[in-house]
Design an enzyme around this catalytic site. Structure first.
Site, mmCIF file in Angstrom:
data_model
loop_
_atom_site.group_PDB
_atom_site.id
_atom_site.type_symbol
_atom_site.label_atom_id
_atom_site.label_comp_id
_atom_site.label_asym_id
_atom_site.label_seq_id
_atom_site.Cartn_x
_atom_site.Cartn_y
_atom_site.Cartn_z
ATOM 1 N N LYS A 117 0.848 -1.184 0.000
ATOM 2 C CA LYS A 117 0.000 0.000 0.000
ATOM 3 C C LYS A 117 0.887 1.239 0.000
ATOM 4 C CE LYS A 117 -4.456 1.324 1.996
ATOM 5 N NZ LYS A 117 -5.439 1.062 3.072
ATOM 6 N N GLU A 165 -19.243 -6.534 10.496
ATOM 7 C CA GLU A 165 -20.205 -5.819 11.325
ATOM 8 C C GLU A 165 -21.222 -6.750 11.979
ATOM 9 O OE1 GLU A 165 -18.531 -3.022 8.312
ATOM 10 O OE2 GLU A 165 -19.451 -5.012 8.194
ATOM 11 N N ARG A 176 -25.313 -2.970 7.701
ATOM 12 C CA ARG A 176 -24.922 -4.335 7.340
ATOM 13 C C ARG A 176 -25.220 -5.344 8.442
ATOM 14 N NH1 ARG A 176 -20.833 -4.011 3.157
ATOM 15 N NH2 ARG A 176 -19.540 -5.627 4.067
#
Length: 638
Positions: free
Chosen positions: A288, A378, A406
């Protein structure tokens, strides 16, 4: 400021243009694409590290695939800047995430190359599989379907559900696992450890070269390709006998790991995988922030979306405060939770992969045994919290409002029905700003207030947030507190915490003719509006209701007995929200009044600065003031 692309990139307006270049020129194209992203984000802002990490992969995919006919789905979409630039949006890229400009995420209405709108994680495999199954149903055997998903998103339950289905689908589908050991914060959990084991496994790395050598010869074997594929599978499965492979167990042919920054090798590998039938997974190792030293070697969380920065030195620009600044609501939450936990050993903290964004990292650092990052999961976060609550603990389950959607079934089934003491702290409530509609927290008041046993609250300032958090520790049942992204209004925010009686609002300002009822931080706009109106001789009353459920009935009796003109203001959806609750109460209690509701309309509101979106929807300070003027005039006319 117009930022010019490099020599080769300037001539690329579509993947067809990209294909005109030789493989040897792809490295220069990658360099120019990476620099163009750095140049733009440093000046205009946006997500950063994720897109830099997939530059080579993006170029290779569009070089090999026949997009947009071949379907390319990006998970979440933080990493899709290079994709946007290569697919005809280079000239508009400086408007990325700006009001009226390009979306920061793939968006179907923006380009035919954006095959699926995204913003939440773990959706790509399901979407791509649906597309692949549609092609199979239509008899199209040549079309390719590719899902690019990060190792962070792979922790989401949907990803496993989709892989379980994909393994028996017999579809042309490639799952590309972009493994950089990061989502926004460092990844956690057993899957992270498993992927690390694969990456460092001597068994897999010994067989890898042989596998890719065989793959590279497929095109030379013509009708014997199936025999070569069989040998490839045999080679991999012989390795599996020595080390179990999660993906192979789901009937997905596993290839890798490969260097995600070697564009030449990626082109060869993708070209070969395109010719192998059935569902498969390619494991790419990336970094990244690749190619920009401060992002590559620095704090990956900081460089996820750093704001404006110096592209030469890497210095992130911070505007020096001219006056004492109010803190961010998330930081007030984080510090207050630690303060409460020090006085109550039952308190626990839970977040799904957002410890920095929610500031739960403060508790994780100070009390690591009592704070949990459960990964992008979640549903699990909510039911895990419910399990803690059954044992007498008090979990503070901190989830962004948009991500709370969610886990709605878990809130009802696992918390509310059992009336468990779980405190839901909903960060980023209201408009999320430049992240746009996939991240707006527009619906939580509406979808929480219809749940039995649930208390629904929103603080107008930092002091109220602290007191509501304290109140939640005293309430035996589910309790939700919503607060927005960004700064509060109190530089001196460390106030005494007191228990607020459930369902009790407060009077901010006495007045006449018109009453303004507000919920949450947006009430500060009403304060500004009443100050503007006072200079004009108008004196509306202002009430901070604090609770959407239960409503302060005594306060509402007072309001509707005195006022025939009432305005409700909320930074949530009007359909079923706070204003709807007030209207329902008014009708049920036999009152009649003219009520104007200000809030988020029944529409998808795009991205922009929060104040720009508030103004668009008519509940910025001037919008509130104008509504009061309109209603006051109607009083005078009558």
């Amino acid at each position: 400021m117009i930022i010019k692309p490099g020599k080769l990139l300037s001539k690329i307006n579509s993947p067809d243009d990209l294909k005109k270049y030789s493989k040897d020129q792809l490295v220069q194209i990658c360099d120019e694409l990476r620099q163009f992203i750095v140049d733009n984000v440093s000046v205009y802002g946006g997500h950063f590290g994720a897109s830099l990490g997939v530059v080579e992969l993006t170029v290779a995919l569009h070089y090999v695939l026949n997009t947009p006919d071949d379907q390319l789905v990006w998970d979440v979409g933080h990493q899709a800047y290079g994709h946007k630039i290569l697919t005809g949006r280079k000239e508009q890229f400086h408007t990325n995430r700006i009001y009226g400009g390009l979306s920061g995420f793939p968006k179907r209405s923006e380009s035919e190359y954006d095959t699926f709108g995204v913003g939440h994680s773990s959706t790509s495999i399901s979407a791509a599989l649906g597309m692949a199954m549609a092609s199979k149903f239509k008899g199209d055997k040549s079309k390719q379907h590719v899902a690019v998903i990060g190792d962070g998103s792979m922790t989401g339950g949907m990803a496993f559900e989709a892989m379980n289905h994909a393994g028996v689908s017999d579809t042309n589908m490639i799952i590309i696992l972009n493994d950089n050991c990061m989502s926004i914060d460092p990844n956690v959990g057993a899957l992270k450890d498993y992927l690390t084991d694969i990456t460092t496994s001597h068994t897999y790395n010994r067989v890898k070269d042989d596998v890719w050598n065989l793959l590279g010869k497929i095109s030379k074997f013509g009708s014997s390709a199936q025999e070569i594929i069989s040998k490839v599978e045999g080679a991999i499965k012989s390795a599996v006998l020595k080390q179990s492979n999660l993906f192979e167990s789901l009937n997905l042919r596993y290839f890798g790991p490969v260097d995600g920054h070697d564009v030449h090798h990626l082109v060869e590998v993708l070209a070969d995988l395109r010719d192998i039938p059935g569902p498969k997974i390619l494991h790419c190792i990336t970094v990244k922030g690749k190619g920009f030293a401060p992002a590559e070697s620095g704090n990956k969380t900081t460089w996820h979306a750093p704001g404006l920065f110096d592209k030469v030195t890497g210095e992130i620009y911070k505007k020096p405060p001219t006056v004492p600044q109010a803190p961010k609501y998330q930081d007030v939450f984080g510090h207050t939770l630690v303060e409460l936990a020090k006085g109550n050993d039952k308190i626990m903290g839970i977040t799904p992969a957002m410890p920095s964004g929610s500031s739960l990292n403060i508790m994780m650092k100070e009390m690591p045994e009592r704070a949990f990052d459960v990964g992008i999961a979640e549903q699990h976060a909510v039911t895990f919290s419910a399990g803690l609550a059954t044992q007498g603990l008090i979990p503070f389950c901190n989830i962004y409002s948009t991500f709370m959607q969610r886990a709605y079934d878990q809130v009802i089934h696992d918390v509310a029905i059992q009336n468990l003491q779980v405190v839901f702290c909903l960060d980023r409530a209201g408009f999320a700003g430049a992240d746009g509609p996939t991240h707006h927290g527009a619906y939580d008041m509406a979808y929480f207030r219809c749940i039995p046993n649930m208390v629904v609250t929103a603080p107008m300032d930092e002091s109220e947030l602290r007191s509501l958090m304290y109140t939640a520790t005293k309430f035996q049942g589910p309790f939700s507190i919503r607060y927005p992204r960004g700064q509060g209004v109190m530089p001196e925010w460390r106030t005494f915490m007191r228990e607020i009686p459930i369902g009790q609002g407060r009077i901010i300002k006495e007045g006449e003719e018109v009453a303004i009822l507000t919920i949450g931080h947006i009430g500060n706009y009403a304060v500004t509006a009443t100050n503007i109106l006072a200079e004009e001789g108008l004196k509306p009353a202002h009430y901070d209701m604090r609770f959407v459920k239960p409503l302060d009935e005594s306060l509402l009796h007072e309001v509707f007995a005195k006022f025939k003109k009432v305005i409700t203001v909320e930074d949530g959806c009007l359909m079923g929200g706070f204003g709807s609750a007030v209207l329902e109460w008014m009708v049920d209690n036999g009152y009649a009044a003219q009520v104007r509701r200000l809030g988020i309309p029944d529409a998808i509101i795009e991205h922009g600065e929060q104040i720009e979106l508030h103004r668009e929807c008519g509940f910025d300070p001037e919008g509130i003031a104008q509504t009061v003027r309109d209603m006051a005039e109607s009083v005078i006319e009558k």
